[in-house]
Design a protein around this motif. Structure first.
Motif, PDB file in Angstrom:
ATOM      1  N   ARG A   1       0.832  -1.206   0.000  1.00 27.65           N
ATOM      2  CA  ARG A   1       0.000   0.000   0.000  1.00 27.65           C
ATOM      3  C   ARG A   1       0.869   1.261   0.000  1.00 27.65           C
ATOM      4  O   ARG A   1       2.063   1.209   0.209  1.00 27.65           O
ATOM      5  CB  ARG A   1      -0.929   0.014   1.205  1.00 27.65           C
ATOM      6  CG  ARG A   1      -2.008  -1.078   1.166  1.00 27.65           C
ATOM      7  CD  ARG A   1      -3.023  -0.860   2.272  1.00 27.65           C
ATOM      8  NE  ARG A   1      -4.040  -1.913   2.298  1.00 27.65           N
ATOM      9  CZ  ARG A   1      -5.167  -1.896   1.602  1.00 27.65           C
ATOM     10  NH1 ARG A   1      -5.405  -0.866   0.781  1.00 27.65           N
ATOM     11  NH2 ARG A   1      -6.038  -2.875   1.684  1.00 27.65           N
TER      12      ARG A   1
ATOM     13  N   ASN B   1      -1.451   7.250  -0.040  1.00 23.25           N
ATOM     14  CA  ASN B   1      -2.828   6.822  -0.294  1.00 23.25           C
ATOM     15  C   ASN B   1      -2.873   5.295  -0.218  1.00 23.25           C
ATOM     16  O   ASN B   1      -2.249   4.611  -1.033  1.00 23.25           O
ATOM     17  CB  ASN B   1      -3.256   7.313  -1.683  1.00 23.25           C
ATOM     18  CG  ASN B   1      -4.629   6.805  -2.087  1.00 23.25           C
ATOM     19  OD1 ASN B   1      -5.351   6.207  -1.287  1.00 23.25           O
ATOM     20  ND2 ASN B   1      -4.997   7.011  -3.339  1.00 23.25           N
TER      21      ASN B   1
ATOM     22  N   ASP C   1      -4.979   3.201  -1.119  1.00 25.52           N
ATOM     23  CA  ASP C   1      -5.580   2.543  -2.277  1.00 25.52           C
ATOM     24  C   ASP C   1      -4.672   2.567  -3.505  1.00 25.52           C
ATOM     25  O   ASP C   1      -5.006   1.969  -4.527  1.00 25.52           O
ATOM     26  CB  ASP C   1      -6.915   3.198  -2.613  1.00 25.52           C
ATOM     27  CG  ASP C   1      -7.941   3.008  -1.512  1.00 25.52           C
ATOM     28  OD1 ASP C   1      -7.924   1.933  -0.878  1.00 25.52           O
ATOM     29  OD2 ASP C   1      -8.737   3.927  -1.268  1.00 25.52           O
ATOM     30  N   SER C   2      -3.565   3.268  -3.411  1.00 26.32           N
ATOM     31  CA  SER C   2      -2.546   3.235  -4.459  1.00 26.32           C
ATOM     32  C   SER C   2      -1.556   2.158  -4.035  1.00 26.32           C
ATOM     33  O   SER C   2      -0.819   2.327  -3.062  1.00 26.32           O
ATOM     34  CB  SER C   2      -1.865   4.600  -4.558  1.00 26.32           C
ATOM     35  OG  SER C   2      -0.935   4.637  -5.616  1.00 26.32           O
ATOM     36  N   ARG C   3      -1.531   1.023  -4.762  1.00 25.35           N
ATOM     37  CA  ARG C   3      -0.859  -0.130  -4.139  1.00 25.35           C
ATOM     38  C   ARG C   3      -0.331  -1.150  -5.139  1.00 25.35           C
ATOM     39  O   ARG C   3      -0.719  -1.189  -6.307  1.00 25.35           O
ATOM     40  CB  ARG C   3      -1.840  -0.821  -3.197  1.00 25.35           C
ATOM     41  CG  ARG C   3      -3.044  -1.430  -3.872  1.00 25.35           C
ATOM     42  CD  ARG C   3      -4.042  -2.019  -2.874  1.00 25.35           C
ATOM     43  NE  ARG C   3      -3.441  -3.021  -2.008  1.00 25.35           N
ATOM     44  CZ  ARG C   3      -4.125  -3.845  -1.210  1.00 25.35           C
ATOM     45  NH1 ARG C   3      -5.460  -3.768  -1.168  1.00 25.35           N
ATOM     46  NH2 ARG C   3      -3.519  -4.730  -0.454  1.00 25.35           N
TER      47      ARG C   3
ATOM     48  N   HIS D   1      -1.540  -0.646  -9.008  1.00 20.31           N
ATOM     49  CA  HIS D   1      -2.664   0.277  -9.173  1.00 20.31           C
ATOM     50  C   HIS D   1      -2.239   1.623  -8.601  1.00 20.31           C
ATOM     51  O   HIS D   1      -2.164   1.807  -7.378  1.00 20.31           O
ATOM     52  CB  HIS D   1      -3.908  -0.244  -8.446  1.00 20.31           C
ATOM     53  CG  HIS D   1      -5.116   0.629  -8.633  1.00 20.31           C
ATOM     54  ND1 HIS D   1      -5.716   0.811  -9.859  1.00 20.31           N
ATOM     55  CD2 HIS D   1      -5.831   1.381  -7.751  1.00 20.31           C
ATOM     56  CE1 HIS D   1      -6.747   1.627  -9.728  1.00 20.31           C
ATOM     57  NE2 HIS D   1      -6.826   2.002  -8.463  1.00 20.31           N
TER      58      HIS D   1
ATOM     59  N   GLN E   1      -2.859   5.548  -8.009  1.00 23.59           N
ATOM     60  CA  GLN E   1      -3.933   6.527  -7.924  1.00 23.59           C
ATOM     61  C   GLN E   1      -3.388   7.898  -7.527  1.00 23.59           C
ATOM     62  O   GLN E   1      -2.477   8.000  -6.703  1.00 23.59           O
ATOM     63  CB  GLN E   1      -4.979   6.100  -6.883  1.00 23.59           C
ATOM     64  CG  GLN E   1      -5.884   4.973  -7.342  1.00 23.59           C
ATOM     65  CD  GLN E   1      -7.098   4.834  -6.448  1.00 23.59           C
ATOM     66  OE1 GLN E   1      -7.226   5.510  -5.439  1.00 23.59           O
ATOM     67  NE2 GLN E   1      -8.000   3.948  -6.817  1.00 23.59           N
TER      68      GLN E   1
END
Length: 515
Positions: free
Chosen positions: A249, A378, A380-382, A400, A402
């Motif tokens: 993450r 972040n 969710d950026s992982r 991914h 973001q």
């Protein structure tokens, strides 16, 4: 010594004090420092001395979210790692990058910048930098250039210094070949870190060549130094360090965007040489830049963004390039009338935006602002594992990336503050070209190939993968080196900090071994 692992008998076991996985900036720095202290070091490098397609393919994977390039191209898997295509940009992180900033989510390092200051000096020498300072005022005096007269409460000057760029594999190959205490195994790809049955520490590292030769390493301590994408992948493959679902993450990159166009008055242009790349003895030495002061970042509630001034490039049209070169050669104000008429005739075939640019060039000189920006951590950026497998049967990586509204606002606010200051001081005008729409980014959004944050450092295991000493939480002898441990990214290129942290980790391992 350097050994091609493909020449070994399969099933061989190697013993050493420290096993390092990865032969890039972090891994080679660690190996050199530890071997000088008398420790035996085994370094596993997945590639050879030169690039090859088979090794590179092990880095292939899928990416979603913000486009960031092919994963097997933006990373290099051979001796020297990604320093083999590093451009040489060096800058220390700013002191406030280490601070807990309430407006920057999950910010704060477990130590202050002064902990790294001495290591930064050593890192500068390793990276072959000329002179030892990063103070813009000192460089302005040294180069004989003036600084733009910004109010320090709002805007600070910054400098990037340039490495040769130093190719770590080439620079340190002979030293490691002759080292009696360090053995580098080439083409030896880590396949698994094996924990003890009771957990808590690693007992073996398993490696394999693409030709099928298997190698086992037993060591007192293990260090992952494979980069910001591969480090989390290896932890996930081995099932280590992920009790809190944090491994992979907080992936961060440095966006690198042409954000605005400047039209500077002639008297301001006379002050811009410091902000162009300086040369000495045929090599790049330094380039000045701009950024908001820590106080201005706080007042505006934004991240750390660096702004670099460059000649404006409206396009790749050969006619446009010819116009730019002609204007630069003659100077817009001294250009003969007949030449101006000829240029306007050429411009009749240019697009409307280009035409407007060059019409304004006769009054003010165009520059552009390129921003390199901090990205807020972040979750969710992982990095995760995909379903496809590579030639060794290991699950490939899935990235991914973001970007958020905070990231966009930090860039736009920084440029607007610069624009307001330039207008107040009568330097010229700024036209922001980056869209304010949260979901709209340039396509592609250029990046720095700086992969950070995926095994972030934090004293609290519920908020980070490694502690302040880069030890994986819950493990006694497993460490991580490189930019994956960065809690925040700042806006400086990561290589110098990677080397500084590796030097600090080497000192820690030495002290620990001595105890």
């Amino acid at each position: 010594m350097l050994i091609d692992a493909r020449s070994l008998d399969s099933g061989m076991t190697v013993r050493s004090h420290v096993c390092i996985i990865g032969g890039g900036a972090a891994g080679l720095t660690l190996a050199r420092q530890l071997s000088r202290g008398g420790r035996t070091v085994c370094l596993l490098e997945g590639g050879g001395l030169d690039p090859d397609r088979g090794s590179a393919d092990l880095y292939a994977g899928t990416s979603t979210g913000q486009p960031c390039g092919s994963l097997d191209v933006i990373r290099l898997r051979y001796f020297g790692g990604t320093t083999n295509h590093w451009a040489g940009y060096c800058r220390v992180l700013d002191p406030n990058d280490f601070e807990t900033r309430p407006w920057v989510p999950r910010s704060g390092w477990p130590f202050d910048r002064d902990v790294l200051d001495a290591y930064y000096l050593q890192a500068a020498d390793i990276c072959d930098l000329m002179t030892g300072t990063f103070r813009a005022e000192a460089w302005a005096e040294l180069t004989g250039h003036d600084l733009l007269p910004f109010e320090r409460r709002q805007v600070l000057h910054r400098v990037t210094r340039f490495s040769l760029p130093t190719r770590f594999g080439q620079k340190f190959r002979a030293e490691l070949e002759d080292s009696p205490s360090t053995t580098v195994y080439l083409h030896a790809n880590l396949t698994r870190l094996e924990p003890a049955e009771s957990g808590g520490h690693v007992v073996r590292a398993h490696a394999e060549t693409l030709s099928g030769v298997r190698l086992t390493v037993e060591a007192d301590r293990y260090v992952l130094a494979c980069g910001g994408i591969e480090n989390p992948r290896q932890l996930l493959l081995s099932g280590l360090g992920n009790d809190r679902d944090l491994v992979g993450r907080y992936f961060m990159e440095h966006t690198n965007i042409r954000t605005a166009r400047l039209l500077l008055r002639p008297e301001t242009v006379a002050l811009t040489p410091f902000y162009q790349v300086q040369m000495a003895d045929g090599r790049r030495t330094v380039q000045g830049g701009l950024g908001l002061s820590p106080d201005a970042q706080r007042r505006n509630q934004v991240g750390n963004v660096s702004a670099w001034l460059e000649p404006y490039s409206p396009g790749e049209n050969p006619g446009v390039r010819a116009l730019r070169e002609t204007i630069a050669a003659f100077g817009a104000r001294e250009m003969p009338d007949n030449l101006q008429r000829h240029i306007y005739a050429i411009m009749a075939n240019a697009d409307q935006v280009t035409r407007a640019v060059f019409q304004e060039m006769f009054k003010e000189t165009p520059f552009q602002i390129r921003t390199v920006s901090e990205q807020a951590p972040n979750p969710d950026s992982r990095v995760t594992l995909g379903e496809d497998v590579d030639a060794l049967g290991l699950r490939r990586v899935r990235l991914h990336w973001q970007l958020t509204e905070f990231d966009k606002r930090s860039i736009l606010t920084t440029v607007r503050v610069l624009a307001e200051e330039m207008g107040r001081l009568g330097m010229g005008r700024v036209r922001v070209e980056l869209s304010e729409d949260e979901g709209t980014w340039p396509n592609p959004t250029w990046w720095g190939h700086h992969h950070m944050g995926t095994t972030r450092m934090h004293s609290d295991p519920s908020q980070g993968v490694v502690d302040a000493d880069c030890r994986v939480h819950g493990m006694t002898n497993l460490f991580v080196a490189g930019s994956s441990v960065f809690p925040t990214s700042g806006s400086a290129g990561p290589t110098l900090t990677i080397v500084a942290l590796a030097l600090r980790l080497a000192d820690h391992l030495e002290r620990e071994a001595a105890r």
